[in-house]
Design a protein around this motif. Structure first.
Motif, PDB file in Angstrom:
ATOM      1  N   ALA A  77     -10.214   0.934 -10.192  1.00 13.57           N
ATOM      2  CA  ALA A  77      -9.354   1.592  -9.458  1.00 13.57           C
ATOM      3  C   ALA A  77      -9.756   1.836  -8.025  1.00 13.57           C
ATOM      4  O   ALA A  77      -9.273   2.253  -7.264  1.00 13.57           O
ATOM      5  N   VAL A  78     -11.262   1.864  -7.844  1.00 13.04           N
ATOM      6  CA  VAL A  78     -11.833   1.990  -6.532  1.00 13.04           C
ATOM      7  C   VAL A  78     -11.384   0.825  -5.508  1.00 13.04           C
ATOM      8  O   VAL A  78     -10.681   0.908  -4.518  1.00 13.04           O
ATOM      9  N   ASP A  79     -11.180  -0.451  -6.383  1.00 15.11           N
ATOM     10  CA  ASP A  79     -10.852  -1.640  -5.586  1.00 15.11           C
ATOM     11  C   ASP A  79      -9.248  -1.337  -5.112  1.00 15.11           C
ATOM     12  O   ASP A  79      -8.981  -1.789  -4.108  1.00 15.11           O
ATOM     13  N   ILE A  80      -8.278  -1.078  -5.909  1.00 15.32           N
ATOM     14  CA  ILE A  80      -7.093  -0.829  -5.660  1.00 15.32           C
ATOM     15  C   ILE A  80      -6.927   0.415  -4.821  1.00 15.32           C
ATOM     16  O   ILE A  80      -6.085   0.164  -3.598  1.00 15.32           O
ATOM     17  N   SER A  81      -7.500   1.188  -4.947  1.00 16.07           N
ATOM     18  CA  SER A  81      -7.508   2.578  -3.741  1.00 16.07           C
ATOM     19  C   SER A  81      -7.804   1.816  -2.402  1.00 16.07           C
ATOM     20  O   SER A  81      -7.149   1.972  -1.446  1.00 16.07           O
ATOM     21  N   GLU A  82      -8.875   0.953  -2.445  1.00 14.18           N
ATOM     22  CA  GLU A  82      -9.331   0.438  -0.912  1.00 14.18           C
ATOM     23  C   GLU A  82      -8.029  -0.383  -0.575  1.00 14.18           C
ATOM     24  O   GLU A  82      -7.685  -0.496   0.828  1.00 14.18           O
ATOM     25  N   ARG A  83      -7.621  -1.380  -1.387  1.00 18.67           N
ATOM     26  CA  ARG A  83      -6.543  -2.170  -0.852  1.00 18.67           C
ATOM     27  C   ARG A  83      -5.378  -1.416  -0.446  1.00 18.67           C
ATOM     28  O   ARG A  83      -4.526  -1.916   0.482  1.00 18.67           O
ATOM     29  N   VAL A  84      -5.079  -0.129  -1.195  1.00 20.17           N
ATOM     30  CA  VAL A  84      -3.814   0.614  -0.845  1.00 20.17           C
ATOM     31  C   VAL A  84      -4.089   1.008   0.692  1.00 20.17           C
ATOM     32  O   VAL A  84      -3.136   1.006   1.559  1.00 20.17           O
ATOM     33  N   ARG A  85      -5.227   1.575   0.924  1.00 24.23           N
ATOM     34  CA  ARG A  85      -5.755   2.296   2.007  1.00 24.23           C
ATOM     35  C   ARG A  85      -5.636   1.184   3.268  1.00 24.23           C
ATOM     36  O   ARG A  85      -5.257   1.592   4.300  1.00 24.23           O
ATOM     37  N   ALA A  86      -6.004  -0.152   2.767  1.00 26.89           N
ATOM     38  CA  ALA A  86      -5.841  -1.117   3.862  1.00 26.89           C
ATOM     39  C   ALA A  86      -4.538  -1.637   4.088  1.00 26.89           C
ATOM     40  O   ALA A  86      -4.264  -2.505   4.855  1.00 26.89           O
ATOM     41  N   GLY A  87      -3.586  -1.382   3.253  1.00 28.32           N
ATOM     42  CA  GLY A  87      -2.253  -1.736   3.334  1.00 28.32           C
ATOM     43  C   GLY A  87      -2.137  -3.122   2.619  1.00 28.32           C
ATOM     44  O   GLY A  87      -1.088  -3.834   2.990  1.00 28.32           O
ATOM     45  N   LYS A  88      -2.823  -3.570   1.857  1.00 24.55           N
ATOM     46  CA  LYS A  88      -2.949  -4.819   1.288  1.00 24.55           C
ATOM     47  C   LYS A  88      -2.194  -4.659  -0.217  1.00 24.55           C
ATOM     48  O   LYS A  88      -2.125  -5.684  -0.860  1.00 24.55           O
ATOM     49  N   GLU A  89      -1.817  -3.480  -0.708  1.00 30.66           N
ATOM     50  CA  GLU A  89      -1.408  -3.295  -1.911  1.00 30.66           C
ATOM     51  C   GLU A  89       0.071  -2.530  -1.762  1.00 30.66           C
ATOM     52  O   GLU A  89      -0.199  -1.200  -1.080  1.00 30.66           O
ATOM     53  N   LYS A  90       0.856  -3.061  -2.300  1.00 34.32           N
ATOM     54  CA  LYS A  90       2.247  -2.234  -2.222  1.00 34.32           C
ATOM     55  C   LYS A  90       2.223  -0.926  -3.345  1.00 34.32           C
ATOM     56  O   LYS A  90       2.050  -1.026  -4.299  1.00 34.32           O
ATOM     57  N   ILE A  91       2.675  -0.008  -2.882  1.00 36.15           N
ATOM     58  CA  ILE A  91       2.884   1.306  -3.686  1.00 36.15           C
ATOM     59  C   ILE A  91       4.443   1.638  -3.786  1.00 36.15           C
ATOM     60  O   ILE A  91       5.238   1.331  -2.917  1.00 36.15           O
ATOM     61  N   TYR A  92       4.807   2.265  -4.788  1.00 33.61           N
ATOM     62  CA  TYR A  92       6.057   2.591  -5.360  1.00 33.61           C
ATOM     63  C   TYR A  92       6.338   3.964  -5.487  1.00 33.61           C
ATOM     64  O   TYR A  92       5.403   4.517  -6.268  1.00 33.61           O
ATOM     65  N   SER A  93       7.306   4.695  -5.218  1.00 34.60           N
ATOM     66  CA  SER A  93       7.610   5.937  -5.410  1.00 34.60           C
ATOM     67  C   SER A  93       8.206   6.041  -6.921  1.00 34.60           C
ATOM     68  O   SER A  93       8.497   5.192  -7.438  1.00 34.60           O
ATOM     69  N   SER A  94       7.986   7.272  -7.506  1.00 35.19           N
ATOM     70  CA  SER A  94       8.635   7.507  -8.674  1.00 35.19           C
ATOM     71  C   SER A  94      10.238   7.216  -8.962  1.00 35.19           C
ATOM     72  O   SER A  94      10.612   6.421  -9.869  1.00 35.19           O
ATOM     73  N   ASP A  95      10.732   7.467  -7.639  1.00 37.11           N
ATOM     74  CA  ASP A  95      12.330   7.326  -7.546  1.00 37.11           C
ATOM     75  C   ASP A  95      12.473   5.822  -7.906  1.00 37.11           C
ATOM     76  O   ASP A  95      13.385   5.364  -8.185  1.00 37.11           O
ATOM     77  N   GLU A  96      11.495   5.104  -7.004  1.00 36.73           N
ATOM     78  CA  GLU A  96      11.854   3.417  -7.019  1.00 36.73           C
ATOM     79  C   GLU A  96      11.765   3.118  -8.252  1.00 36.73           C
ATOM     80  O   GLU A  96      12.267   1.946  -8.972  1.00 36.73           O
ATOM     81  N   ILE A  97      10.733   3.409  -9.053  1.00 32.89           N
ATOM     82  CA  ILE A  97      10.322   3.053 -10.427  1.00 32.89           C
ATOM     83  C   ILE A  97      11.418   3.327 -11.377  1.00 32.89           C
ATOM     84  O   ILE A  97      11.903   2.381 -12.185  1.00 32.89           O
ATOM     85  N   ARG A  98      11.910   4.531 -11.193  1.00 41.00           N
ATOM     86  CA  ARG A  98      12.847   4.874 -12.350  1.00 41.00           C
ATOM     87  C   ARG A  98      14.196   4.039 -12.080  1.00 41.00           C
ATOM     88  O   ARG A  98      14.836   3.613 -12.901  1.00 41.00           O
TER      89      ARG A  98
END
Length: 77
Positions: free
Chosen positions: A51-72
């Protein structure tokens, strides 16, 4: 028959005494309890570090995140 390996690590005298006392009271080996502790908590510790690794990748812009609307929408919900 399960294969085993020997591991050596340092712990506090207090923790060692607690495990040793439990082993004596229950007539089991201290290694039995160390294995239970590792089995129960190793996955949790790995999850925390993932989780820490993923959080760091998200903050660095290296991990795509999706909104709940996009997932639905993607799942057709």
């Amino acid at each position: 028959m399960a294969l085993t390996s020997t591991v050596t690590f340092r712990t506090t005298p207090e923790l060692k005494e607690r495990v040793d006392n439990l082993a004596k009271r229950t007539r089991r080996s201290a290694g039995f309890y160390y294995n239970i502790l590792l089995e129960d908590y190793l996955s949790e510790i790995e999850d925390i570090y993932d989780a820490v690794d993923i959080s760091e990748r998200v903050r660095a812009g290296k991990e795509k995140i999706y909104s709940s609307d996009e997932i639905r929408k993607e799942l057709g919900l």
